[in-house]
Design an enzyme around this catalytic site. Structure first.
Site, PDB file in Angstrom:
ATOM      1  N   HIS A 186       0.834  -1.214   0.000  1.00 12.45           N
ATOM      2  CA  HIS A 186       0.000   0.000   0.000  1.00 12.45           C
ATOM      3  C   HIS A 186       0.864   1.257   0.000  1.00 12.45           C
ATOM      4  O   HIS A 186       1.921   1.305   0.627  1.00 12.45           O
ATOM      5  CB  HIS A 186      -1.018  -0.018   1.141  1.00 12.45           C
ATOM      6  CG  HIS A 186      -0.476   0.220   2.528  1.00 12.45           C
ATOM      7  ND1 HIS A 186      -0.270   1.476   3.039  1.00 12.45           N
ATOM      8  CD2 HIS A 186      -0.134  -0.639   3.510  1.00 12.45           C
ATOM      9  CE1 HIS A 186       0.171   1.382   4.285  1.00 12.45           C
ATOM     10  NE2 HIS A 186       0.274   0.104   4.591  1.00 12.45           N
TER      11      HIS A 186
ATOM     12  N   ASP B  55       5.784   2.954   7.312  1.00  8.41           N
ATOM     13  CA  ASP B  55       4.599   2.157   6.960  1.00  8.41           C
ATOM     14  C   ASP B  55       3.858   2.933   5.870  1.00  8.41           C
ATOM     15  O   ASP B  55       3.182   3.902   6.156  1.00  8.41           O
ATOM     16  CB  ASP B  55       3.737   1.982   8.210  1.00  8.41           C
ATOM     17  CG  ASP B  55       2.413   1.286   7.933  1.00  8.41           C
ATOM     18  OD1 ASP B  55       2.194   0.826   6.795  1.00  8.41           O
ATOM     19  OD2 ASP B  55       1.588   1.219   8.860  1.00  8.41           O
TER      20      ASP B  55
ATOM     21  N   GLU C 250      -5.195   1.665   2.102  1.00  7.45           N
ATOM     22  CA  GLU C 250      -5.070   0.573   3.081  1.00  7.45           C
ATOM     23  C   GLU C 250      -5.399   1.054   4.487  1.00  7.45           C
ATOM     24  O   GLU C 250      -6.040   0.355   5.265  1.00  7.45           O
ATOM     25  CB  GLU C 250      -3.633   0.012   3.057  1.00  7.45           C
ATOM     26  CG  GLU C 250      -3.448  -1.247   3.905  1.00  7.45           C
ATOM     27  CD  GLU C 250      -3.052  -0.984   5.350  1.00  7.45           C
ATOM     28  OE1 GLU C 250      -3.003  -1.955   6.117  1.00  7.45           O
ATOM     29  OE2 GLU C 250      -2.800   0.172   5.734  1.00  7.45           O
TER      30      GLU C 250
ATOM     31  N   ASP D  51       4.119  -5.459   4.034  1.00  8.65           N
ATOM     32  CA  ASP D  51       3.827  -4.354   4.946  1.00  8.65           C
ATOM     33  C   ASP D  51       4.848  -4.399   6.083  1.00  8.65           C
ATOM     34  O   ASP D  51       5.598  -5.368   6.207  1.00  8.65           O
ATOM     35  CB  ASP D  51       2.392  -4.471   5.491  1.00  8.65           C
ATOM     36  CG  ASP D  51       1.770  -3.104   5.787  1.00  8.65           C
ATOM     37  OD1 ASP D  51       2.506  -2.198   6.233  1.00  8.65           O
ATOM     38  OD2 ASP D  51       0.566  -2.947   5.574  1.00  8.65           O
TER      39      ASP D  51
HETATM   40 ZN   LIG Z   1       0.857  -0.645   6.533  1.00 11.80          ZN
END
Ligand SMILES: [Zn+2]
Length: 273
Positions: free
Chosen positions: A60, A171, A201, A224
């Protein structure tokens, strides 16, 4: 590190991943046979292999952030949060408001400064909804420059710290980086491979679901980040990963239980490397 730095520092709240799509597109141009963007904003990069099974790799591109919901007469900006924020990490953070032009601002909880708090007030923890942004400009100007709906993201320079790196949006830009490098460095493709830079996401895995229905893969791999909790304050039985201990292979989370055959294949691959 240059590409990782660029990916991390580029802003992209859920639904506004276009700048990240442009980077992935630039990096995979000539590496894959086809690139397309679906209606939700997923960038689907295809390495064709006729007759072979389909592998979908998803990373993502969005990051947690906010959207401007209101500007008051003094120019203070109220926010709608996008993704899971921890109010403990928000106090006095620098942000960019991506309005008609980028405005630098500061996040504050709507509370008295610590010097003025009573003992009772001091016990209250701020909530995400208490926060506003101050961009240091008069109300009329802010209303003009930061219309309702403008994205707001943390502003943070990429830094190399010891053997590690630090930035906002690690992230999931780290995984986007890994997906790009994997596609660029692969010498052969045993599957017809779909590298998908997914959208939205942080607000409920939306892009990955939509793109998976579009691609219909035989094997799906979601890249991820996870928590490196080998730190003080976390008991040993809750330390699911260790920094420097290699890639974490997901067994299950709140929405998914991994296929045991795939877990085993990844485990043995990791051990061989
Ligand atoms: Zn993530």
């Amino acid at each position: 590190m240059k590409l990782l730095k660029e990916l991390c520092e580029t802003p992209g709240i859920p639904g506004r991943e276009e700048k990240l799509r442009a980077i992935v597109r630039r990096e995979l141009e000539g590496v894959v046979d086809e690139m397309r963007v679906d209606a939700l904003g997923n960038l689907i990069c295809v390495k064709r292999a006729a007759g072979k099974r389909r592998l979908m790799i998803a990373a993502h591109t969005d990051e947690i952030g906010f959207m401007v919901s209101h500007v008051d007469d003094k120019g203070f900006i109220r926010l709608v949060p996008l993704g899971g924020h921890d109010p403990r990490n928000m106090v006095a953070q620098r942000v960019t408001v991506q309005g008609k032009r980028d405005l630098i601002g500061l996040l504050y909880p709507g509370q008295k400064p610590t010097h003025l708090l009573t003992d009772e007030e001091r016990k209250q923890q701020p909530k995400v909804s208490d926060f506003f942004v101050d961009v240091g400009l008069p109300g009329e100007k802010v209303k003009e420059l930061a219309p309702v709906g403008s994205p707001v993201t943390l502003l943070r320079d990429f830094a190399e710290i010891g053997d590690s790196v630090s930035c906002k949006a690690m992230d999931n830009r780290l995984a986007v980086y890994i997906m790009i490098r994997a596609m660029q460095q692969a010498k052969r493709f045993a599957f017809e491979t779909y590298a998908v830079a997914t959208a939205q996401e942080e607000v409920g895995l939306r892009g990955a679901q939509v793109s998976a229905f579009g691609v219909e893969p035989d094997v799906g791999v979601a890249l991820d980040i996870t928590l490196a909790v080998d730190i003080p304050g976390v008991p040993e039985h809750e330390r699911v990963t260790q920094l420097g201990g290699g890639t974490a292979i997901k067994l299950l989370d709140s929405s998914h239980i991994a296929h045991p055959g795939l877990v085993e294949a990844f485990r043995s691959l990791a051990e061989r490397r």
